[in-house]
Design a protein around this motif. Structure first.
Motif, PDB file in Angstrom:
ATOM      1  N   LEU A  58      -7.774   3.470  -2.019  1.00 52.27           N
ATOM      2  CA  LEU A  58      -7.194   2.504  -2.470  1.00 52.27           C
ATOM      3  C   LEU A  58      -8.458   1.256  -2.221  1.00 52.27           C
ATOM      4  N   TYR A  59      -8.861   0.332  -3.079  1.00 51.10           N
ATOM      5  CA  TYR A  59      -9.747  -0.566  -2.750  1.00 51.10           C
ATOM      6  C   TYR A  59      -9.233  -1.863  -3.110  1.00 51.10           C
ATOM      7  N   ARG A 109     -15.771  14.191   1.834  1.00 53.67           N
ATOM      8  CA  ARG A 109     -14.984  14.438   0.631  1.00 53.67           C
ATOM      9  C   ARG A 109     -13.813  15.324   1.328  1.00 53.67           C
ATOM     10  N   GLY A 110     -14.150  16.226   2.420  1.00 58.06           N
ATOM     11  CA  GLY A 110     -13.014  17.076   2.804  1.00 58.06           C
ATOM     12  C   GLY A 110     -11.765  16.376   3.148  1.00 58.06           C
ATOM     13  N   LEU A 111     -12.191  14.990   3.949  1.00 54.12           N
ATOM     14  CA  LEU A 111     -11.216  14.288   4.345  1.00 54.12           C
ATOM     15  C   LEU A 111     -10.441  13.563   3.248  1.00 54.12           C
ATOM     16  N   ILE A 112     -11.373  12.954   2.413  1.00 55.79           N
ATOM     17  CA  ILE A 112     -10.899  12.128   1.279  1.00 55.79           C
ATOM     18  C   ILE A 112      -9.913  12.765   0.417  1.00 55.79           C
ATOM     19  N   GLY A 113     -10.397  14.324   0.124  1.00 54.14           N
ATOM     20  CA  GLY A 113      -9.629  15.201  -0.574  1.00 54.14           C
ATOM     21  C   GLY A 113      -8.472  15.524  -0.285  1.00 54.14           C
ATOM     22  N   ARG A 114      -7.959  15.219   0.986  1.00 51.24           N
ATOM     23  CA  ARG A 114      -6.705  15.714   1.311  1.00 51.24           C
ATOM     24  C   ARG A 114      -5.555  15.044   0.652  1.00 51.24           C
ATOM     25  N   PRO A 115      -4.502  15.894  -0.169  1.00 56.11           N
ATOM     26  CA  PRO A 115      -3.599  15.149  -1.002  1.00 56.11           C
ATOM     27  C   PRO A 115      -2.173  14.747   0.043  1.00 56.11           C
ATOM     28  N   ASP A 116      -2.352  15.212   1.146  1.00 52.32           N
ATOM     29  CA  ASP A 116      -1.163  14.645   2.247  1.00 52.32           C
ATOM     30  C   ASP A 116      -1.407  13.227   2.782  1.00 52.32           C
ATOM     31  N   LEU A 117      -2.465  12.414   2.535  1.00 49.13           N
ATOM     32  CA  LEU A 117      -2.733  11.178   2.855  1.00 49.13           C
ATOM     33  C   LEU A 117      -3.229  10.304   1.932  1.00 49.13           C
ATOM     34  N   ASN A 118      -2.712   9.181   2.230  1.00 48.00           N
ATOM     35  CA  ASN A 118      -3.113   7.868   1.222  1.00 48.00           C
ATOM     36  C   ASN A 118      -4.331   7.164   2.016  1.00 48.00           C
ATOM     37  N   PHE A 119      -5.401   6.990   1.349  1.00 49.45           N
ATOM     38  CA  PHE A 119      -6.505   6.307   1.981  1.00 49.45           C
ATOM     39  C   PHE A 119      -6.627   4.852   1.316  1.00 49.45           C
ATOM     40  N   VAL A 120      -7.102   4.093   2.337  1.00 47.83           N
ATOM     41  CA  VAL A 120      -7.348   2.550   2.075  1.00 47.83           C
ATOM     42  C   VAL A 120      -9.035   2.441   2.456  1.00 47.83           C
ATOM     43  N   SER A 121      -9.720   1.765   1.772  1.00 47.01           N
ATOM     44  CA  SER A 121     -10.814   1.550   2.194  1.00 47.01           C
ATOM     45  C   SER A 121     -11.019   0.119   3.089  1.00 47.01           C
ATOM     46  N   LEU A 122     -11.690   0.253   4.180  1.00 47.49           N
ATOM     47  CA  LEU A 122     -11.765  -0.741   5.277  1.00 47.49           C
ATOM     48  C   LEU A 122     -13.344  -1.074   5.228  1.00 47.49           C
ATOM     49  N   TYR A 134       0.801  -1.207   0.061  1.00 46.47           N
ATOM     50  CA  TYR A 134       0.022  -0.003   0.014  1.00 46.47           C
ATOM     51  C   TYR A 134       0.808   1.307  -0.083  1.00 46.47           C
ATOM     52  N   ARG A 135       1.895   1.173   0.522  1.00 41.83           N
ATOM     53  CA  ARG A 135       2.859   2.459   0.642  1.00 41.83           C
ATOM     54  C   ARG A 135       3.591   2.915  -0.461  1.00 41.83           C
ATOM     55  N   LYS A 136       2.945   3.879  -1.061  1.00 38.10           N
ATOM     56  CA  LYS A 136       3.552   4.459  -2.311  1.00 38.10           C
ATOM     57  C   LYS A 136       4.668   5.531  -2.119  1.00 38.10           C
ATOM     58  N   ASP A 137       4.402   6.041  -0.830  1.00 37.37           N
ATOM     59  CA  ASP A 137       5.497   7.489  -0.382  1.00 37.37           C
ATOM     60  C   ASP A 137       5.594   7.381   0.849  1.00 37.37           C
ATOM     61  N   VAL A 138       6.028   8.608   1.380  1.00 36.81           N
ATOM     62  CA  VAL A 138       5.919   9.041   2.962  1.00 36.81           C
ATOM     63  C   VAL A 138       4.775   9.143   3.603  1.00 36.81           C
ATOM     64  N   ARG A 139       3.585   9.436   2.818  1.00 36.42           N
ATOM     65  CA  ARG A 139       2.353  10.053   3.063  1.00 36.42           C
ATOM     66  C   ARG A 139       1.795   8.851   3.944  1.00 36.42           C
ATOM     67  N   PRO A 140       1.021   9.178   5.300  1.00 35.41           N
ATOM     68  CA  PRO A 140       0.473   8.101   6.063  1.00 35.41           C
ATOM     69  C   PRO A 140      -0.548   7.318   5.338  1.00 35.41           C
TER      70      PRO A 140
END
Length: 378
Positions: free
Chosen positions: A283-284, A249-262, A221-227
């Motif tokens: 990421l799904y 959308r405000g959370l998911i739109g943050r470019p400083d984080l990588n998101f994974v669906s749970l 999952y880890r593409k870069d240094v983003r959490p």
């Protein structure tokens, strides 16, 4: 929203029907219960707590099982863990009677103890996870401990409690009971080990995921240094008050984080809405299905730097794994979370964000603030 409104209408009807029947049986008790419920409705916890304590005694005397359920849940949510546990045990004894071998604190140091975390179908995965830490304390009290859990939880409990004989509930239940000289269900563990906030917090034992799987997920999952931030937003329970997808959308739109669906289920359409048309923002991983393989799901959750989720089994799992988490809670009273404060002793790494009769956008903004703190101020 229509589904939620229909559910609330059904709950209102059931409650008023029960209140009517209670009024026929005991008018004075019915009046006091109505007064307690009004304090709950007003979120006046200083008034509600002493009323619940007094009513609990009366409900025990009268054998009012439904009231014991309601008051026990309310007392737990208001932080009166000891009195809540007493009502739960009282309710059990009224319905089932006192059974030979039930463990109520007597010396069992030379005996085999059975801990049954799945006595009823209602005691599902979340219940077993919620009370998992008490299994560790039970292990110190008996010569041998057998633990019955749902099949999907067996590997997780075996890894966490290697000294326990962990078995799947099912056809082997009778054999397990026959082997034991004492038994404890969730109510017994609660009464013995979960009677005050400090004790619950101090004896927290994080569940142990498969370390190899955790490492594999993180590497993939880890593409870069983003959490990595795991998110879950939906539920099949029609009674839950949930944020609309657009509120995320405000959370998911943050470019400083990588998101994974749970999130479980078919979520492709949800992803398009909550990501504002950019579903790849989340990421799904279709190789993970929590409804089939809970141990794999636990490893996925443990691979996250943080989790933001509604109240669901995944929330309990994230908390029990010790993952820094933000739990987003609706306004309904029938929940397992404290009514005041932003912490629960059962999951020390979690922060609770309640809607508190605000709009969902404001609640989600607060969730983002807490997430920023949890992952180091990003």
């Amino acid at each position: 929203m229509a589904t939620l409104a229909g559910y609330r209408c059904k709950v209102w009807f059931r409650r008023h029907r029960r209140q009517l029947f209670l009024r026929v049986r005991d008018g004075d008790l019915a009046v006091q219960m109505a007064d307690y419920r009004q304090s709950v409705e007003d979120r006046d916890w200083q008034a509600a707590l002493p009323k619940a304590l007094a009513l609990g005694s009366r409900a025990r005397e009268k054998g009012e099982v439904r009231l014991l359920d309601e008051l026990g849940q309310g007392l737990m949510r208001m932080g009166a863990y000891g009195p809540a546990a007493e009502l739960k045990i009282a309710r059990r004894h009224i319905v089932q009677g006192r059974a030979d071998g039930e463990w109520l604190g007597q010396d069992i140091s030379g005996k085999t103890l059975l801990v049954d975390l799945m006595e009823t179908e209602k005691q599902g995965l979340a219940t077993a996870i919620h009370h998992a830490s008490s299994v560790g304390r039970a292990l110190a009290s008996a010569a041998r401990v057998i633990v019955l859990v749902e099949q999907r939880l067996v590997p997780l409990f075996e890894r966490t409690f290697p000294l326990a004989d962990v078995r799947p509930v099912g056809t082997g239940r009778e054999k397990a009971y026959a082997e034991a000289q004492a038994f404890a269900g969730v109510q017994h563990l609660t009464a013995l080990f979960e009677t005050d906030e400090r004790t619950i917090r101090e004896h927290f034992v994080p569940l142990k995921p498969d370390p190899q799987r955790v490492a594999e997920f993180r590497a993939r999952y880890r593409k870069d240094v983003r959490p990595l931030v795991g998110v879950a937003w939906g539920s099949s329970n029609p009674g839950k008050d949930l944020p609309p997808l657009t509120a995320w959308r405000g959370l998911i739109g943050r470019p400083d984080l990588n998101f994974v669906s749970l999130q479980y289920g078919q979520i492709e359409n949800d992803l398009r809405v909550l990501s504002d048309g950019v579903p790849e923002r989340v990421l799904y991983d279709r190789t993970v299905d929590q409804l089939v393989d809970m141990d794999r799901f636990a490893a996925q959750v443990a691979a996250m730097d943080a989790v933001v989720t509604i109240s669901n089994t995944g929330a309990h799992l994230a908390g029990a794994l010790g993952v820094p988490s933000v739990f987003i809670l609706g306004d309904g009273f029938k929940r397992s979370w404290p009514v005041e404060g932003d912490r629960t002793p059962y999951y020390p790494s979690a922060v609770l964000v309640s809607k508190a009769h605000r709009d969902w956008a404001t609640a989600l903004q607060e969730a983002q603030v807490n997430l920023r703190i949890l992952i180091g101020g990003v």
